[in-house]
Motif scaffolding. Structure first.
Motif, PDB file in Angstrom:
ATOM      1  N   UNK A   1       0.820  -1.201   0.000  1.00  0.00           N
ATOM      2  CA  UNK A   1       0.000   0.000   0.000  1.00  0.00           C
ATOM      3  C   UNK A   1       0.856   1.254   0.000  1.00  0.00           C
ATOM      4  N   UNK A   2       0.695   2.143  -0.970  1.00  0.00           N
ATOM      5  CA  UNK A   2       1.425   3.407  -0.911  1.00  0.00           C
ATOM      6  C   UNK A   2       0.960   4.223   0.285  1.00  0.00           C
ATOM      7  N   UNK A   3       1.842   5.007   0.822  1.00  0.00           N
ATOM      8  CA  UNK A   3       1.464   5.890   1.930  1.00  0.00           C
ATOM      9  C   UNK A   3       0.580   7.008   1.391  1.00  0.00           C
ATOM     10  N   UNK A   4      -0.546   7.231   2.029  1.00  0.00           N
ATOM     11  CA  UNK A   4      -1.448   8.308   1.625  1.00  0.00           C
ATOM     12  C   UNK A   4      -1.614   9.251   2.813  1.00  0.00           C
ATOM     13  N   UNK A   5      -1.280  10.506   2.592  1.00  0.00           N
ATOM     14  CA  UNK A   5      -1.357  11.533   3.625  1.00  0.00           C
ATOM     15  C   UNK A   5      -2.212  12.689   3.124  1.00  0.00           C
ATOM     16  N   UNK A   6      -2.472  13.637   3.998  1.00  0.00           N
ATOM     17  CA  UNK A   6      -3.195  14.842   3.601  1.00  0.00           C
ATOM     18  C   UNK A   6      -2.695  16.004   4.438  1.00  0.00           C
ATOM     19  N   UNK A   7      -2.946  17.187   3.929  1.00  0.00           N
ATOM     20  CA  UNK A   7      -2.520  18.412   4.605  1.00  0.00           C
ATOM     21  C   UNK A   7      -3.157  18.485   5.984  1.00  0.00           C
ATOM     22  N   UNK A   8      -2.327  18.595   7.015  1.00  0.00           N
ATOM     23  CA  UNK A   8      -2.793  18.624   8.404  1.00  0.00           C
ATOM     24  C   UNK A   8      -2.339  19.951   8.997  1.00  0.00           C
ATOM     25  N   UNK A   9      -3.226  20.945   8.930  1.00  0.00           N
ATOM     26  CA  UNK A   9      -2.894  22.294   9.388  1.00  0.00           C
ATOM     27  C   UNK A   9      -4.118  22.963   9.999  1.00  0.00           C
TER      28      UNK A   9
ATOM     29  N   UNK B   1     -13.845  16.995   5.534  1.00  0.00           N
ATOM     30  CA  UNK B   1     -14.691  16.091   4.736  1.00  0.00           C
ATOM     31  C   UNK B   1     -14.269  16.107   3.274  1.00  0.00           C
ATOM     32  N   UNK B   2     -13.796  17.260   2.783  1.00  0.00           N
ATOM     33  CA  UNK B   2     -13.297  17.350   1.412  1.00  0.00           C
ATOM     34  C   UNK B   2     -12.046  16.486   1.254  1.00  0.00           C
TER      35      UNK B   2
ATOM     36  N   UNK C   1      -8.883  12.143  10.555  1.00  0.00           N
ATOM     37  CA  UNK C   1      -7.803  11.437   9.868  1.00  0.00           C
ATOM     38  C   UNK C   1      -7.706  10.001  10.376  1.00  0.00           C
ATOM     39  N   UNK C   2      -7.890   9.818  11.684  1.00  0.00           N
ATOM     40  CA  UNK C   2      -7.810   8.469  12.251  1.00  0.00           C
ATOM     41  C   UNK C   2      -8.928   7.595  11.700  1.00  0.00           C
ATOM     42  N   UNK C   3     -10.135   8.139  11.596  1.00  0.00           N
ATOM     43  CA  UNK C   3     -11.251   7.380  11.043  1.00  0.00           C
ATOM     44  C   UNK C   3     -10.976   6.957   9.604  1.00  0.00           C
ATOM     45  N   UNK C   4     -10.311   7.821   8.850  1.00  0.00           N
ATOM     46  CA  UNK C   4     -10.031   7.539   7.446  1.00  0.00           C
ATOM     47  C   UNK C   4      -8.729   6.765   7.257  1.00  0.00           C
ATOM     48  N   UNK C   5      -7.998   6.485   8.352  1.00  0.00           N
ATOM     49  CA  UNK C   5      -6.670   5.870   8.273  1.00  0.00           C
ATOM     50  C   UNK C   5      -5.806   6.665   7.299  1.00  0.00           C
ATOM     51  N   UNK C   6      -5.784   7.966   7.506  1.00  0.00           N
ATOM     52  CA  UNK C   6      -5.110   8.910   6.619  1.00  0.00           C
ATOM     53  C   UNK C   6      -3.904   9.490   7.347  1.00  0.00           C
ATOM     54  N   UNK C   7      -2.747   9.422   6.709  1.00  0.00           N
ATOM     55  CA  UNK C   7      -1.541   9.999   7.282  1.00  0.00           C
ATOM     56  C   UNK C   7      -1.550  11.518   7.191  1.00  0.00           C
ATOM     57  N   UNK C   8      -0.526  12.151   7.795  1.00  0.00           N
ATOM     58  CA  UNK C   8      -0.524  13.605   7.921  1.00  0.00           C
ATOM     59  C   UNK C   8       0.719  14.225   7.302  1.00  0.00           C
TER      60      UNK C   8
ATOM     61  N   UNK D   1      -2.893   8.429  14.267  1.00  0.00           N
ATOM     62  CA  UNK D   1      -2.782   7.116  14.898  1.00  0.00           C
ATOM     63  C   UNK D   1      -1.304   6.789  14.980  1.00  0.00           C
ATOM     64  N   UNK D   2      -0.987   5.763  15.769  1.00  0.00           N
ATOM     65  CA  UNK D   2       0.394   5.575  16.187  1.00  0.00           C
ATOM     66  C   UNK D   2       1.362   5.446  15.023  1.00  0.00           C
ATOM     67  N   UNK D   3       1.009   4.651  14.006  1.00  0.00           N
ATOM     68  CA  UNK D   3       1.927   4.421  12.899  1.00  0.00           C
ATOM     69  C   UNK D   3       1.491   5.164  11.642  1.00  0.00           C
ATOM     70  N   UNK D   4       0.739   6.251  11.816  1.00  0.00           N
ATOM     71  CA  UNK D   4       0.323   7.056  10.666  1.00  0.00           C
ATOM     72  C   UNK D   4       1.554   7.564   9.924  1.00  0.00           C
TER      73      UNK D   4
END
Length: 789
Positions: free
Chosen positions: A15-23, A337-338, A40-47, A66-69
């Motif tokens: 699985x490629x790492x998938x993150x999103x802007x966390x600001x 949500x976007x 982000x935790x609900x979506x298992x989305x990295x930061x 989450x711990x290993x995000x």
């Protein structure tokens, strides 16, 4: 693409790492970041954070979803690798956060072109010094200064031999540059980005505008192909773009891939324009990267800026009880949500990514060691578990027990239970364990083991060598763990309780158990069910989980917290546990307590259900041999929460209770019952539908027949919705009738019956069905992706 059962291939590898802007780009206090962490935790989305100093990043990591995000960090925009202060700042971040973050991102500079050789030398020096930092993050240089893309590619061809440094491809920056360049070639002195939808001349230029926009996407795909050919790790900033964008920040990019550009006139039959990429272009970008590099060398960050809109806070309202005006909280919630919609779009529209969901399949077979017997006899049980569609195996403690013989009374953490060792195998006990774990791996099974650190056996040598590690009473006797069972205090006198909170050698005790976890992970165990996790300080778990995962990043931790109030479970799970266990086994299909517990914990960690366990009476015995009831409970347990666990023998209707001392291989029962094919069909439903792999929003719906359970679920990772209809009466048929099942759904698409038995070809409306005793019907549908204004 690799399959779930590909040998040696972990979820992280596939699985490629998938993150999103966390600001916090919207005014307000830290509750906004706590809201982001929750979603982000609900979506298992990295930061991907923006941090100008190591201290700021340390603070931001406190909101890690989450711990290993996966985490990337965008450094100061003015940082220049040519300058010594810039390189020094990179090394400060890399040294302090080695092993904790995935990547650092810095902008390229105009000097990349004008002082190429000097810039190249600085990059080489940076890579060399980063190579001296063990576990250092990647350094990604982002295409941001608008230089000729060919010069950027040349830079990375020149450092193809270097590790630690690679490129960040911002698809919007490249696409917009191409559009501006081509437009200015046709209209000298005119910047396409100065146009707006209400510009008077736009109607006469619109054809050329759309032509150069299409060219922008083509240039990005060409750019990706050229950089992929170098073979280095690549990071992508994903966002859409269009030169006519009127975003709130006044930029032409950093848009959602679902954005539409409104027009005041009609063009090609529409009054809006698609963005440069849209869902199709996003799929092309991701597929081009993954096809050339594979998921292990690819990472994505959704760098989408806030957009106008408000969204009610729902179950996150508790974060803002101190706010009088919730407007900015709702604006932040809309932005989140976007981001989540775009993550789901990435997973859905690109087959290479969508095949590997960020939720994990957690379908667990509990191989009880005393019933399975010697390690050499486990192969048949593992094959049966694999054939039924299980992908994890949980084994209770396999270490050498003390005099009581209890599996949970461990005397030596680095030796093995003699009852499990095959003296005729010609291999050492350690080799026997490793061999059976390799066998499991070849069958597509990961194995977790009990991690017992609350206590050891009362006759362990540890009491003599390290008495300071234990809790002692006023009479100088070692303390025993105890529990309250139905109002009666039960004391386990064969156990000695560790004193994790007040021992004078806290570090020594911690290091001992860190050594235990690493030893077990080195053997090949890929998960730990943490016995009595709630009795251990959360700070210890947080450190143990973090430091174990630094060496074994794919190892998972499961918190055993049964019998605790939800608030204590939340507190325990927040130490970094990947999963918790829920109490659905004891639910009567009507009381409110289960859904209250579920609502309070599902945002912290997904949970695992079970129809019975090694601590409970066998379900077939409890139900006096009612097989329909056994099937009903397995179906419900599998579909209710993110994970399911089933002990060996359940598939054959075993009735003799498992015992941590007395059970032996001779207790295997000949029942004449075989539920393996039914269980395999249920497991297939769970494996093929992400909605049943997450603790999704769930509601028990009211209808006319109280003997029929109607459960609604909606995925937060995909667009899937489900209705599950279960006859809770395991002895009698029950009639179920509703005028329309569609009224219970948000989706407009037709329902499809995916039930394990007797699925319907179509779903009529009105819907009437005479349910057999214990029968379950599982229906699935899909919501549409909403297009944003």
């Amino acid at each position: 693409r690799p399959t779930d059962r590909e040998v040696g291939m972990s979820d992280i590898d596939r699985c490629p790492r998938i993150m999103a802007l966390f600001q916090k780009r919207i005014d307000g206090d830290d509750a906004l970041l706590r809201l982001a962490s929750l979603r982000f935790r609900e979506a298992r989305l990295g930061a991907e954070y923006y941090a100008e100093s190591p201290d700021e990043l340390e603070w931001l990591l406190g909101f890690r979803p989450f711990h290993d995000a996966p985490v990337a960090v965008h450094l100061h925009r003015d940082l220049n690798i040519i300058e010594e202060w810039g390189r020094r700042l990179i090394f400060d971040f890399a040294g302090r956060f080695k092993g904790r973050i995935y990547g650092l991102v810095v902008h390229d500079r105009p000097e990349t072109a004008s002082r190429f050789d000097e810039y190249l030398a600085a990059v080489r020096d940076t890579a060399s010094r980063l190579g001296q930092i063990e576990g250092c993050p990647f350094l990604f240089i982002e295409y941001a200064a608008g230089i000729d893309p060919e010069i950027f590619v040349r830079l990375f061809r020149s450092v193809a031999d270097l590790g630690h440094v690679s490129a960040c491809i911002d698809i919007g920056h490249i696409g917009i540059r191409q559009a501006r360049t081509l437009f200015m070639e046709k209209y000298p002195g005119k910047d396409i980005c100065s146009l707006r939808p209400d510009s008077p001349e736009l109607s006469s230029l619109i054809g050329d505008v759309e032509s150069v926009v299409r060219s922008g996407r083509e240039k990005v795909l060409q750019f990706i192909t050229e950089l992929c050919s170098i073979g280095k790790q690549l990071h992508f900033h994903l966002h859409d773009a269009h030169p006519l964008s009127t975003s709130p920040l006044g930029v032409s990019d950093h848009l959602s891939f679902l954005t539409g550009i409104p027009l005041p006139f009609e063009y090609l039959g529409k009054r809006s324009l698609a963005p440069m990429f849209g869902p199709e272009g996003l799929a092309q970008v991701a597929d081009e990267a993954l096809r050339n590099l594979g998921p292990e060398k690819t990472s994505f960050s959704l760098e989408i800026h806030p957009t106008e809109g408000r969204l009610a806070l729902g179950n996150a309202s508790y974060l803002f009880t101190h706010w009088l005006d919730k407007g900015n909280a709702e604006r932040m919630h809309y932005w989140l949500s976007v981001l989540a919609r775009n993550q789901r779009l990435l997973l859905k529209t690109c087959p290479a990514v969508g095949e590997v969901a960020y939720t994990r399949k957690m379908i667990i077979y509990n191989l009880f060691p005393l019933l399975a017997g010697k390690f050499s006899a486990w192969r048949n049980h593992l094959e049966r578990a694999s054939e039924m569609g299980f992908n994890w195996v949980f084994v209770n403690p396999v270490q050498r027990p003390g005099g009581s013989g209890s599996l949970y009374s461990i005397a030596d953490y680095f030796d093995f239970n003699p009852l499990l060792i095959d003296g005729e195998s010609g291999k050492t006990p350690k080799e026997q364990v490793q061999e059976v774990l390799r066998s499991a791996e070849k069958l597509g099974l990961k194995v977790m083991v009990d991690l017992v650190i609350n206590h050891c056996s009362v006759d362990s040598e540890l009491l003599k060598s390290h008495p300071e590690w234990f809790l002692w009473d006023s009479r100088g006797r070692v303390a025993h763990p105890f529990a309250d069972e139905n109002g009666k205090k039960v004391v386990w006198k064969d156990l000695a309780k560790f004193d994790h909170r007040n021992t004078r050698d806290k570090e020594g005790l911690y290091q001992f158990f860190l050594k235990v976890t690493r030893y077990l992970a080195e053997l090949g165990f890929r998960g730990f069910r943490c016995d009595a996790a709630y009795q251990i300080p959360g700070s210890l778990w947080e450190r143990l989980i973090r430091e174990t995962k630094q060496l074994y990043p794919d190892v998972l931790f499961f918190a055993e917290t049964l019998g605790n109030p939800p608030d204590l479970t939340r507190k325990t799970a927040s130490a970094g546990f990947d999963y918790i266990f829920n109490s659905s086994k004891w639910w009567d299909f009507s009381s409110h307590w289960l859904m209250k517990q579920y609502a309070l914990t599902r945002d912290i960690a997904p949970s695992i259900s079970f129809p019975e366990s090694h601590d409970t009476v066998r379900l077939c015995e409890e139900l006096q041999g009612n097989i329909e009831g056994v099937k009903q409970r397995y179906l419900f347990s599998s579909l209710f929460s993110g994970g399911v666990m089933m002990p060996m023998g359940f598939e054959f209707g075993f009735r003799k209770r498992l015992h941590v001392v007395k059970t032996k291989p001779e207790d295997w029962e000949d029942t004449g019952i075989d539920l393996t094919s039914f269980i395999a069909r249920v497991n297939r439903i769970k494996a093929e539908h992400i909605i049943f792999q997450e603790d999704a929003p769930t509601e028990m719906l009211h209808h006319e027949n109280p003997n029929v359970l109607l459960m609604w679920k909606a995925s937060t990772h995909t667009q899937e919705e489900s209705l599950v209809i279960i006859n809770t009466d395991i002895s009698h048929r029950q009639y179920f009738h509703v005028e329309s099942l569609q009224k219970y759904l948000q989706a407009g698409a037709p329902l499809v019956d995916i039930s394990p038995e007797d699925p319907l070809d179509y779903i009529p409306s009105p819907f009437s069905y005479d349910l057999a005793p214990g029968q379950g019907i599982v229906l699935s549908t899909q919501r549409d992706f909403p297009v944003e204004d």
